[in-house]
Each structure stands twice: as C-alpha cells, then as structure tokens.
Scaffold this motif. Structure first.
Motif, PDB file in Angstrom:
ATOM      1  N   PRO A  78      16.896  31.226 -38.767  1.00 54.44           N
ATOM      2  CA  PRO A  78      15.587  30.597 -38.990  1.00 54.44           C
ATOM      3  C   PRO A  78      15.170  29.699 -37.816  1.00 54.44           C
ATOM      4  N   VAL A  79      15.051  30.303 -36.640  1.00 50.04           N
ATOM      5  CA  VAL A  79      14.642  29.582 -35.433  1.00 50.04           C
ATOM      6  C   VAL A  79      13.539  30.384 -34.735  1.00 50.04           C
ATOM      7  N   PRO A  80      12.652  29.723 -34.013  1.00 49.94           N
ATOM      8  CA  PRO A  80      11.501  30.411 -33.420  1.00 49.94           C
ATOM      9  C   PRO A  80      11.771  31.035 -32.054  1.00 49.94           C
ATOM     10  N   PHE A  81      12.592  32.082 -32.003  1.00 46.97           N
ATOM     11  CA  PHE A  81      12.778  32.834 -30.770  1.00 46.97           C
ATOM     12  C   PHE A  81      13.279  34.233 -31.078  1.00 46.97           C
ATOM     13  N   SER A  82      13.190  35.131 -30.101  1.00 49.91           N
ATOM     14  CA  SER A  82      13.741  36.477 -30.212  1.00 49.91           C
ATOM     15  C   SER A  82      15.143  36.471 -29.626  1.00 49.91           C
ATOM     16  N   LYS A  83      16.067  37.226 -30.236  1.00 48.11           N
ATOM     17  CA  LYS A  83      17.418  37.290 -29.674  1.00 48.11           C
ATOM     18  C   LYS A  83      17.417  38.083 -28.372  1.00 48.11           C
ATOM     19  N   ALA A  84      16.427  38.973 -28.222  1.00 44.55           N
ATOM     20  CA  ALA A  84      16.302  39.747 -26.986  1.00 44.55           C
ATOM     21  C   ALA A  84      14.860  40.218 -26.838  1.00 44.55           C
ATOM     22  N   VAL A  85      14.474  40.436 -25.583  1.00 42.88           N
ATOM     23  CA  VAL A  85      13.149  40.977 -25.265  1.00 42.88           C
ATOM     24  C   VAL A  85      13.346  42.021 -24.171  1.00 42.88           C
ATOM     25  N   ARG A  86      12.793  43.222 -24.411  1.00 43.43           N
ATOM     26  CA  ARG A  86      12.814  44.279 -23.393  1.00 43.43           C
ATOM     27  C   ARG A  86      11.437  44.287 -22.733  1.00 43.43           C
ATOM     28  N   ALA A  87      11.429  44.153 -21.410  1.00 42.85           N
ATOM     29  CA  ALA A  87      10.191  44.187 -20.638  1.00 42.85           C
ATOM     30  C   ALA A  87      10.422  45.112 -19.449  1.00 42.85           C
ATOM     31  N   GLY A  88       9.678  46.205 -19.409  1.00 39.57           N
ATOM     32  CA  GLY A  88       9.908  47.184 -18.351  1.00 39.57           C
ATOM     33  C   GLY A  88      11.329  47.698 -18.452  1.00 39.57           C
ATOM     34  N   GLY A  89      12.031  47.671 -17.338  1.00 37.31           N
ATOM     35  CA  GLY A  89      13.403  48.161 -17.318  1.00 37.31           C
ATOM     36  C   GLY A  89      14.450  47.100 -17.576  1.00 37.31           C
ATOM     37  N   PHE A  90      14.025  45.908 -17.949  1.00 33.85           N
ATOM     38  CA  PHE A  90      14.987  44.817 -18.158  1.00 33.85           C
ATOM     39  C   PHE A  90      15.066  44.394 -19.613  1.00 33.85           C
ATOM     40  N   LEU A  91      16.243  43.932 -19.985  1.00 32.93           N
ATOM     41  CA  LEU A  91      16.487  43.363 -21.303  1.00 32.93           C
ATOM     42  C   LEU A  91      16.959  41.932 -21.082  1.00 32.93           C
ATOM     43  N   PHE A  92      16.279  40.982 -21.707  1.00 32.67           N
ATOM     44  CA  PHE A  92      16.592  39.563 -21.579  1.00 32.67           C
ATOM     45  C   PHE A  92      17.141  39.067 -22.912  1.00 32.67           C
ATOM     46  N   LEU A  93      18.382  38.588 -22.914  1.00 31.22           N
ATOM     47  CA  LEU A  93      18.959  38.011 -24.120  1.00 31.22           C
ATOM     48  C   LEU A  93      18.821  36.507 -24.068  1.00 31.22           C
ATOM     49  N   SER A  94      18.422  35.934 -25.195  1.00 31.75           N
ATOM     50  CA  SER A  94      18.382  34.479 -25.308  1.00 31.75           C
ATOM     51  C   SER A  94      19.808  33.945 -25.216  1.00 31.75           C
ATOM     52  N   GLY A  95      19.931  32.652 -24.946  1.00 29.16           N
ATOM     53  CA  GLY A  95      21.243  32.039 -24.874  1.00 29.16           C
ATOM     54  C   GLY A  95      22.018  32.250 -26.162  1.00 29.16           C
ATOM     55  N   VAL A  96      23.289  32.628 -26.019  1.00 27.29           N
ATOM     56  CA  VAL A  96      24.153  32.898 -27.178  1.00 27.29           C
ATOM     57  C   VAL A  96      25.204  31.805 -27.261  1.00 27.29           C
ATOM     58  N   LEU A  97      25.292  31.213 -28.435  1.00 30.62           N
ATOM     59  CA  LEU A  97      26.291  30.177 -28.723  1.00 30.62           C
ATOM     60  C   LEU A  97      27.438  30.772 -29.531  1.00 30.62           C
ATOM     61  N   PRO A  98      28.588  30.115 -29.550  1.00 30.90           N
ATOM     62  CA  PRO A  98      29.745  30.622 -30.302  1.00 30.90           C
ATOM     63  C   PRO A  98      29.622  30.322 -31.798  1.00 30.90           C
ATOM     64  N   MET A  99      28.772  31.081 -32.483  1.00 32.91           N
ATOM     65  CA  MET A  99      28.509  30.849 -33.898  1.00 32.91           C
ATOM     66  C   MET A  99      29.102  31.945 -34.767  1.00 32.91           C
ATOM     67  N   ASP A 100      29.490  31.546 -35.981  1.00 36.28           N
ATOM     68  CA  ASP A 100      29.937  32.518 -36.967  1.00 36.28           C
ATOM     69  C   ASP A 100      28.723  33.058 -37.727  1.00 36.28           C
ATOM     70  N   ALA A 101      28.956  33.889 -38.742  1.00 37.85           N
ATOM     71  CA  ALA A 101      27.867  34.521 -39.493  1.00 37.85           C
ATOM     72  C   ALA A 101      26.991  33.521 -40.240  1.00 37.85           C
ATOM     73  N   GLN A 102      27.523  32.327 -40.492  1.00 38.73           N
ATOM     74  CA  GLN A 102      26.746  31.298 -41.178  1.00 38.73           C
ATOM     75  C   GLN A 102      26.080  30.331 -40.192  1.00 38.73           C
ATOM     76  N   ALA A 103      26.073  30.665 -38.916  1.00 33.34           N
ATOM     77  CA  ALA A 103      25.458  29.878 -37.848  1.00 33.34           C
ATOM     78  C   ALA A 103      26.172  28.546 -37.613  1.00 33.34           C
ATOM     79  N   ASN A 104      27.484  28.502 -37.889  1.00 37.55           N
ATOM     80  CA  ASN A 104      28.307  27.333 -37.569  1.00 37.55           C
ATOM     81  C   ASN A 104      29.054  27.589 -36.268  1.00 37.55           C
ATOM     82  N   ILE A 105      29.213  26.569 -35.446  1.00 37.21           N
ATOM     83  CA  ILE A 105      29.992  26.705 -34.211  1.00 37.21           C
ATOM     84  C   ILE A 105      31.442  26.977 -34.597  1.00 37.21           C
TER      85      ILE A 105
END
Length: 121
Positions: free
Chosen positions: A11-38
């Motif tokens: 529940p955060v306002p961003f995309s986990k990834a965006v494909r633009a042209g030939g590139f794929l940009f991943l948002s910053g990834v943190l060491p979280m479990d399935a419940q979004a805990n570090i």
C-alpha cells in the motif's frame, strides 16, 4: 515509445517496475518479508533477500539478472561493504552491472536497498 507499469502489491504510491522502451527500471528493493517487515539478519542475509526479490521481479517482467546493466546500492554502514560484496557477487556471476554504492539512513533497520535498471530491448 510505450511505457508499461508493474504495480506493487504494497500500500505505497509507486510501481515496483516500469518498462520504457528497451529498459526496465526497478524501484529500490528493501529486505522485506511477505508481510513487508524488514528481515532479521546481517548484511549478507539482507542482501540475499533483496537480490532474490529483484530476480523475482525481473522474472515477472520478462527479464533476468544477466539483463541488469546498472545498480544503485545504499548501505546503512559502509563498514559492511566487503561483506555486502561477497553476497552481491554470487548473484551476478559473469554479468556484473555498472553500479554506485553510497551510505544512507535506510527504512526501519534495513542494512541495504538496491535499485536496478535492466536492458530488455
């Protein structure tokens, strides 16, 4: 050029990834479990969790780790740089991307955050 967005299930306002042209940009990834805990553990455990999640997101977007061309890494403590590199290198065998590494205050006890750009041409 078309732009495709891959929403995050969090529940955060961003995309986990965006494909633009030939590139794929991943948002910053943190060491979280399935419940979004570090996840507990040191830099190597957290780095492994982050890179496994990155590989998963890349796969969902039709890419793989060998497609990564650029990485930006934030470490909570640059004294952990050597230990971080030991784990990081295991995930980019023979296909090391260019990268920058900086020290930063990270979210709720995270030791590492990684942002990726991949070529999916």
């Amino acid at each position: 050029m078309s732009i495709e967005r891959f929403p995050t299930p969090l529940p955060v306002p961003f995309s986990k990834a965006v494909r633009a042209g030939g590139f794929l940009f991943l948002s910053g990834v943190l060491p979280m479990d399935a419940q979004a805990n570090i996840v507990e553990g040191g830099i190597q455990v957290q780095t492994r969790v982050v890179l496994e999640r990155i590989a998963q997101v890349l796969g969902e977007c039709g890419a793989q780790m060998s497609d990564v061309v650029r990485a930006t890494i934030w470490l909570a403590d640059l004294e952990e740089f050597v230990a971080f590199n030991e784990e990081y290198a295991k995930h980019f065998v023979g296909a090391l991307p260019s990268r920058s590494t900086v020290e930063a205050r990270l979210y709720k006890g995270a030791r590492v955050e990684i942002e990726i750009q991949a070529w999916v041409g």
